[in-house]
Design a protein around this motif. Sequence first.
Motif, PDB file in Angstrom:
ATOM      1  N   TYR A 140      79.118  56.533  78.918  1.00 49.96           N
ATOM      2  CA  TYR A 140      78.394  57.495  78.082  1.00 49.96           C
ATOM      3  C   TYR A 140      76.906  57.387  78.370  1.00 49.96           C
ATOM      4  O   TYR A 140      76.269  56.390  78.052  1.00 49.96           O
ATOM      5  CB  TYR A 140      78.680  57.197  76.609  1.00 49.96           C
ATOM      6  N   THR A 156      92.518  51.497  74.092  1.00 45.77           N
ATOM      7  CA  THR A 156      92.477  52.157  75.395  1.00 45.77           C
ATOM      8  C   THR A 156      91.105  52.099  76.050  1.00 45.77           C
ATOM      9  O   THR A 156      90.805  52.883  76.955  1.00 45.77           O
ATOM     10  CB  THR A 156      92.920  53.626  75.243  1.00 45.77           C
ATOM     11  N   TYR A 203      86.975  52.183  76.784  1.00 54.84           N
ATOM     12  CA  TYR A 203      85.799  53.001  76.508  1.00 54.84           C
ATOM     13  C   TYR A 203      85.481  53.915  77.689  1.00 54.84           C
ATOM     14  O   TYR A 203      85.846  53.631  78.830  1.00 54.84           O
ATOM     15  CB  TYR A 203      84.583  52.102  76.243  1.00 54.84           C
ATOM     16  N   ASP A 204      84.813  55.017  77.367  1.00 58.34           N
ATOM     17  CA  ASP A 204      84.330  55.938  78.404  1.00 58.34           C
ATOM     18  C   ASP A 204      82.850  55.657  78.662  1.00 58.34           C
ATOM     19  O   ASP A 204      82.105  55.285  77.748  1.00 58.34           O
ATOM     20  CB  ASP A 204      84.483  57.393  77.944  1.00 58.34           C
ATOM     21  N   SER A 232      87.441  55.500  74.286  1.00 56.26           N
ATOM     22  CA  SER A 232      88.283  56.416  75.059  1.00 56.26           C
ATOM     23  C   SER A 232      89.529  56.684  74.226  1.00 56.26           C
ATOM     24  O   SER A 232      90.350  55.792  74.016  1.00 56.26           O
ATOM     25  CB  SER A 232      88.664  55.782  76.401  1.00 56.26           C
ATOM     26  N   HIS A 284      90.508  52.929  66.405  1.00 57.74           N
ATOM     27  CA  HIS A 284      90.275  52.378  67.738  1.00 57.74           C
ATOM     28  C   HIS A 284      89.934  50.904  67.593  1.00 57.74           C
ATOM     29  O   HIS A 284      89.420  50.465  66.561  1.00 57.74           O
ATOM     30  CB  HIS A 284      89.135  53.129  68.426  1.00 57.74           C
ATOM     31  N   LYS A 308      81.332  54.379  73.378  1.00 59.40           N
ATOM     32  CA  LYS A 308      82.127  55.582  73.147  1.00 59.40           C
ATOM     33  C   LYS A 308      83.603  55.290  73.416  1.00 59.40           C
ATOM     34  O   LYS A 308      84.015  55.130  74.564  1.00 59.40           O
ATOM     35  CB  LYS A 308      81.656  56.722  74.060  1.00 59.40           C
ATOM     36  N   ARG A 342      86.339  56.823  84.315  1.00 60.42           N
ATOM     37  CA  ARG A 342      85.643  55.611  83.891  1.00 60.42           C
ATOM     38  C   ARG A 342      84.879  54.937  85.037  1.00 60.42           C
ATOM     39  O   ARG A 342      84.816  53.719  85.131  1.00 60.42           O
ATOM     40  CB  ARG A 342      86.632  54.614  83.272  1.00 60.42           C
TER      41      ARG A 342
END
Length: 221
Positions: A196, A191, A193-194, A80, A101, A78, A214
């Motif tokens: 998930y 930037t 990833y989050d 960010s 991204h 996912k 994060r």
Amino acid sequence: DDLPSFVTSRQMLDYLHKYADHFDLKGMVRLDTSVKAITAAAKGGRWLVRHCHRDGPQDQAEDEEFDAVVVANGHYYKPSLPRDDASGVPGLANFPGEVLHSKDYDTAEAFAGKHVVCIGARASGTDVAREVAQLASRVHVVDKYAPTPTSTGGQRGNICRHQALETLTSQGTAVFGDGAEEPVDAVIICTGYDYYFPFLDTQTEDKLVSCDNRRGDPLFL
């Protein structure tokens, strides 16, 4: 022993098959399975896992209890994405050029002769900027940790680092912290990833795990 330092996906798959065969693991592995939810079971210390065939309907999901669950789904799934405001990237929504991204980046050929902005300068940002700069006309890297407000480098001398990006404009330009306004054809958001975990409760008051900033907390339950 004869594999390269950076193996291909096919080589990695071959290794996993050989490992599973060597330790006779395939009989204990259930493939093509999607985990829908993990919750605490009624019996203390056990876990209720709701799962179904990867392409099957939700109403055919089954519940099964396990003594332990290891969550190992990685966190490069996912992206960010920054917001279109002062805390993110002002003007992003109205920028007319290409926006992607780093997860969706493939090769530098798509950016040949273009002016590119890479937002972020950690692992993915640095690698993408260096590769794109081989073919792009100019690459602007937004790095808040850059030692000076603006500096130029790279193998072709066409990588320009900026401490800040003030805004992207609807005219297809970028205004940087030093006041410089440059034409931009594409923006690559690097930037990271989050975390998930769609199968875990991370939102309610009784949530199992928090995924703020994060970080997953706690690591063990």
